[in-house]
Enzyme design. Structure first.
Site, PDB file in Angstrom:
ATOM      1  N   LYS C  79      -1.637   0.809   6.396  1.00 42.40           N
ATOM      2  CA  LYS C  79      -1.918   0.538   4.748  1.00 42.40           C
ATOM      3  C   LYS C  79      -3.297   1.055   4.544  1.00 42.40           C
ATOM      4  O   LYS C  79      -4.111   1.023   5.246  1.00 42.40           O
ATOM      5  CB  LYS C  79      -1.737  -0.909   4.668  1.00 42.40           C
ATOM      6  N   SER C 154       1.839  -6.126  -2.241  1.00 43.40           N
ATOM      7  CA  SER C 154       1.171  -4.965  -2.131  1.00 43.40           C
ATOM      8  C   SER C 154       1.363  -3.940  -1.001  1.00 43.40           C
ATOM      9  O   SER C 154       1.346  -2.627  -1.312  1.00 43.40           O
ATOM     10  CB  SER C 154      -0.455  -5.007  -2.444  1.00 43.40           C
ATOM     11  N   SER C 178       1.152 -10.411   0.434  1.00 47.01           N
ATOM     12  CA  SER C 178       1.440  -8.980   0.488  1.00 47.01           C
ATOM     13  C   SER C 178       1.993  -8.138   1.552  1.00 47.01           C
ATOM     14  O   SER C 178       2.356  -7.012   1.608  1.00 47.01           O
ATOM     15  CB  SER C 178       0.359  -8.271   0.043  1.00 47.01           C
TER      16      SER C 178
END
Lengths: 483, 95, 487
Positions: C79, C154, C178
């Site tokens: 990420k 997210s 997330s």
């Protein structure tokens, strides 16, 4: 004028002499080239986290104990949020509602009068970086500024006093006391020029006898003891003028300018400050057990009062001398180290208070920063007390030590300064003096015995100060037939 | 009740600027959010200690020895403007 | 069977017994990434050269007869809020324009030490603030199950990377769901470890007291193996748990007869009728295996969402203050004064949702509102922790859907922040209490995956993974992913 009374509280920031910064392993040393003591943590790079330097806590506990504070068992760090280019994270890590030390006090003496100054709190925090303004000497008029983050996150203790101070002299005495204790604890060098100690003063005035507090102004940028004294006096006068003319004091922050000896209101920014303090989630609580406090207490060095009392008891120093010698830790240490070489405390003190004091004052040095070591001082005192040199010569010898770092014996033999105790040589000098000073000889014979001092002086002069003065006196009297 | 004035002050505090249109939108959405958040008023907490952390940990320290950082140039090379081994910022006090 | 369909553990076995080289595997995933990324936009950058260099290193070790460890040689996606030295790190925000971290996150140090090829950095909601990956400054990411739907957020990019077979493993971060929510939306496994289990050093902070890095994978077993790689005490993170190392794969097969599972009615009762039916089927299936399900009350959970949307923005508003245009990232170069430079840089650099969270956070911390909102939320947080604690004295694990609905349509919730926030209602309480939670796929509803969330007590990941592993076998969510390969 005399009907007014000032109410003063000081906030002192002391920079700690830890090896590293508060929350990272960068060196906390002063004076390095810009941005050479930085890392991702103290420059607030995204993703980094703070880890607390244990010594910062220990130093805070030390100061708390030395200033009679209670040590908080539960401590937290909070974030103080504001934007400024020297503040890399956009917040300063500080302590807010849970400071490490609470409710202490210190006794200060001004002109023989002792008063107790309360300490509200002492808390730990990190320093900001430094801005170097370009195109002007200060922020006003600068076209742009350089940001140096060497100082960013260097540990500070903020020491907040109660409004117990009543005049500028007392404020200075309190600050000197704080500096003395910091130095004794060896947690801050107390160097105001380098910014290791900085001070803000909260000043208000009221009619004598009143107990409520007047509106205060905060005076900032007090970077020397002189600034503290001058700025406080200036602020007291300013407030008295306003009130006597029927005006009112505005609560504000004023900036002191040392060059012009004036203060100026800092325009309140377009925004109201709201620091939005909250507990820093990146740091965990610090729990200080009573065992930890006791451990630190045991490690405390002897503090000035204790030393002063010990010197009076063990070395028979009078209070004035003991106060003087203990005023700075470096001086007291020098005294004790000299004692290890020669057990003549009073002689050592006399030298430290006279010739040594004069020299370091003229050169603006600390007693440790000259070529004179405790051993060299002891050597010189030893020659003097053995009668090998005269007191007058000794004064020259010590100057020579300061310049060269040579030992007294070497200086004396190299320069031929040894005291002359050879009767023949002194007699020879006396005879010459007698011949050259008929008038004095006559007056002595006519009963004006005190003129003999003048003749002794002439003999000393003739021998370049080397004649043993006692012997010269005795021989003169013999030759003149005075008993 | 969140007003435009509230948002305007928060914007100054946060170093943000908004158009009138944005101000109106944020005022509306924040008002919705705080109307919802006000349900916290229904829960009794007067004797509850606040939690700043998910899991209590205490006394985490670092020993006080220097480790010089070796990639200082990589820090400075991120600067939008640098000179004299320093970050550069524009005029702080406006004329 | 294609390389892409193999679990990380199987890939690692094949590298070790020389059936496949790390280079072959890495190339296969890179090819799939290149082929699908234009449509899905799950990767912000693809680090092909670096990945192949790492793979070559592993293959050289194999050739030299050296022993490989754990997941050595198995590729992974990261990420874009986890710092890798010298690679751009954007948090999907314009404010981090040009920023190249001068250091590696602790988890990256561990992954590099194990020679796991890094395929690239994945898209996310800007600064992890969002539940749909729609707030990214670099375009939305699409759900491979239905490209008109969001992948969740997210960590949408990391979930899609594993779901669409661009990588066998990925790392995300979870502040209020997330990892678990996009895992559920994309039909993969997502694990949020106990707060402090994995170092946060080098994870660009959203909300420091809630953030935690964790794995995405096809199987529970793979997540257990990846947790073994990334966990551990870190001296650079004061909130890191200082506990002895353990092997999370050791107890995966332990029997779970008589397991007691609590279903909080506060979460379960929010479900709509036909979705509830899907979960009833799952519960029935598991009950048949001797698992005991009971409905329980955790009253404070009704307040968890409100609490979260005070605490997380408060911390975020402060964490985001360092983006001021002074030392890195975007700077407005026309500004004449410092304050103008800071204000314009931040206003241009941050997106709308990030600005909203900064406003919320500044508001709840400002004088006059601190006690009513921030302090109150911290007190409720204590109550949430206490409720969970009580539940764990009776139940081994807490069960709930991971999300109230399957993946929603792109744009469906972006105009209503509060509605978007409500999609995190199941996952948020877990972060408030710092607990470990895992989402595993459970069924397909209208062509989209649903997931179940299992939550256990702090630092009991070993038990949680054991239960999830057995549940996974019982549920047997077996989807033919060849459709994803042929897109």
């Amino acid at each position: 004028m005399t009907s007014w009374e000032a109410v003063i509280g000081l906030e002192i920031h002391a920079q700690l002499t830890t090896n590293t910064k508060t929350f990272c392993n960068c060196s906390a040393e002063f004076g390095a080239t810009a941005n050479t003591h930085i890392c991702p943590v103290c420059t607030g790079m995204p993703g980094v986290l703070p880890v607390l330097n244990k010594n910062v806590v220990e130093y805070a506990i030390k100061l708390g104990l030395a200033t009679n504070c209670s040590i908080s068992g539960h401590n937290e760090f909070a974030r103080k949020n504001y934007f400024y280019p020297d503040l890399p994270k956009g917040y300063q890590i500080s302590q807010f509602d849970k400071p490490i030390c609470l409710k202490g006090h210190m006794d200060v003496v001004v002109e023989g009068k002792e008063s107790k100054i309360g300490i509200t709190r002492i808390h730990m925090e990190e320093d900001a970086g430094k801005l170097v303004h370009q195109g002007s000497d200060n922020i006003k008029g600068a076209t742009h500024s350089f940001v140096d983050l060497n100082r960013s996150s260097v540990p500070l203790l903020e020491i907040v006093s109660e409004p117990d101070i009543r005049n500028a002299k007392e404020a200075v005495a309190y600050m000197e006391k704080v500096k003395q204790i910091l130095q004794y604890l060896e947690i801050c060098d107390g160097n105001m020029e380098e910014g290791s100690m900085r001070c803000d003063a909260n000043v208000s005035i009221r009619k004598k006898g009143e107990t409520s507090l007047g509106t205060k102004a905060e005076v900032k940028n007090l970077n020397s003891f002189k600034s503290v004294e001058k700025a406080i006096n200036l602020e007291i006068e300013r407030q008295i003028d306003i009130l006597e003319e029927g005006g009112t004091i505005i609560q504000e922050t004023r900036h002191y300018n040392e060059a012009t000896n004036s203060t100026k209101s800092l325009r309140s920014k377009e925004e109201a400050h709201d620091y939005r303090y909250f507990p820093d989630p990146d740091l965990v609580p610090i729990v200080i057990s009573s065992e930890w406090v006791e451990e630190v207490r045991k490690s405390l060095p002897e503090l000035p009062e204790a030393r002063r009392n010990r010197y009076m008891a063990d070395y028979a120093l009078n209070e004035y001398d003991a106060l003087y010698i203990t005023s700075e830790k470096s001086l007291a240490d020098f005294f004790e180290n000299t004692l290890k070489f020669i057990n003549k405390p009073k002689d050592i003190v006399n030298w430290l208070m006279s010739d040594v004091a004069a020299y370091i004052k003229s050169k603006q040095l600390s007693v440790n920063a000259t070529k004179l070591t405790p051993e060299l001082l002891a050597g010189m005192i030893s020659l003097l007390s053995a009668g090998s040199i005269s007191g007058k010569i000794a004064k020259d010898v010590i100057l020579e030590i300061f310049e060269t770092g040579k030992n007294a014996q070497q200086i004396v033999s190299e320069k031929g300064l040894a005291q002359v105790s050879d009767e023949g040589a002194i007699k020879q000098a006396i005879e010459q003096v007698l011949q050259e000073n008929h008038e004095s000889v006559e007056s002595i014979k006519n009963g004006k015995v005190q003129a003999i001092g003048f003749l002794v002086g002439q003999v000393m002069k003739k021998t370049g100060g080397k004649a043993n003065p006692g012997l010269a006196n005795k021989l003169l009297k013999e030759l003149l037939g005075i008993s | 009740m969140i007003t435009k004035e509230t948002i305007r002050n928060l914007a100054i505090l946060s170093r943000l600027e908004f158009t009138e249109d944005e101000l109106a939108k944020y005022t509306q959405s924040m008002d919705d959010i705080f109307n919802y958040a006000n349900l916290l008023k229904n829960i009794e907490t007067s004797h509850v200690a606040p939690s700043s952390h998910a899991i209590p940990i205490q006394n985490v320290f670092r020993e006080d020895f220097v480790i010089p950082y070796e990639n200082i140039d990589k820090i400075l090379s991120n600067a939008p403007e640098a000179e004299a081994h320093s970050f550069v910022v524009p005029q702080i006090l406006a004329d | 069977m294609s390389i892409l369909n193999l679990s990380a553990l199987n890939l690692s076995k094949k590298i070790k017994n020389k059936e496949l080289s790390s280079t072959e595997i890495t190339k296969a995933f890179l090819a799939q990434t290149h082929k699908t990324n234009a449509e899905l936009n799950s990767f912000l950058i693809i680090t092909e050269k670096e990945a192949l260099a790492t793979a070559a290193k592993v293959d050289a070790k194999v050739a030299a007869g050296q022993t490989l460890e754990g997941l050595e040689g198995v590729p992974i996606a990261i990420k874009d809020n986890i710092c890798i030295q010298d690679l751009p790190c954007t948090c999907s925000s314009r404010i981090l324009e040009g920023f190249k971290p001068p250091y590696n996150a602790t988890v990256i140090e561990k992954i590099k030490a194990l020679n796991m090829p890094i395929i690239g950095k994945t898209n996310m909601d800007e600064f992890a603030m969002g539940s749909s990956t729609e707030t990214s400054a670099f375009g939305i990411t699409r759900n491979p199950w239905n490209t008109n739907c969001v992948p969740g957020g997210s960590s949408g990019g990391s979930a899609v990377a594993v779901s669409s077979l661009q990588a066998p493993l990925s790392l995300g971060s979870d502040t209020g769901g997330s990892i678990r929510q996009p895992a559920s939306f994309c039909g993969v496994v997502g694990l949020k470890p106990t707060y402090g289990r994995v170092s946060r050093y080098g994870l660009i902070a959203f909300a420091s007291s809630l953030d935690q890095i964790g794995p995405f994978s096809q199987t529970v077993e793979d997540s257990a193996h990846l947790l073994n790689v990334i966990c551990g005490h870190d001296k650079k993170d004061s909130t890191s748990q200082n506990i002895a190392a353990e092997d999370f794969t050791a107890n995966l097969q332990n029997p779970i007869n008589g397991l007691k599972v609590g279903i909080p009615e506060e979460l379960y009762n929010t479900l709509s009728g036909d979705i509830k039916e899907e979960y009833e089927k799952v519960i029935k299936k598991l009950s048949g295996e001797g698992v005991i399900f009971e409905t329980i009350k955790l009253p404070s959970l009704d307040y968890a969402l409100a609490t979260y949307y005070i605490i997380a923005p408060a911390e975020a508003s402060s964490n985001l203050s360092r983006y001021d245009g002074v030392r890195f990232g975007h700077r407005n170069k026309e500004a004449k004064s410092l304050i103008e430079m800071m204000t314009k840089s931040r206003s241009e650099g941050f997106g709308a949702e990030v600005k909203r969270r900064i406003l919320i956070g500044s508001y709840v911390l400002s004088s006059g509102y601190y006690d009513a909102y921030y302090k109150k939320a911290q007190q409720v947080r204590t109550l949430i922790k206490e409720d969970f604690n009580k539940a764990f004295s009776t139940y081994d694990v807490i069960f709930s859907p991971t999300t109230p609905t399957p993946a929603f349509k792109i744009g469906e919730k972006s105009s209503n922040p509060l509605e978007m926030y409500l999609s995190d209602i199941m996952t948020i309480p877990v972060n408030m209490a710092g607990l470990p939670g895992i989402s595993i796929p459970s069924s397909i509803y209208n062509g989209l995956p649903l997931g179940i969330q299992l939550v256990s007590n702090v630092l009991t990941e070993s038990k949680l993974l054991n239960i999830a592993n057995i549940f996974e076998k019982v549920i047997n969510f077996n989807v033919n992913k060849n459709a994803f390969i042929n897109t």
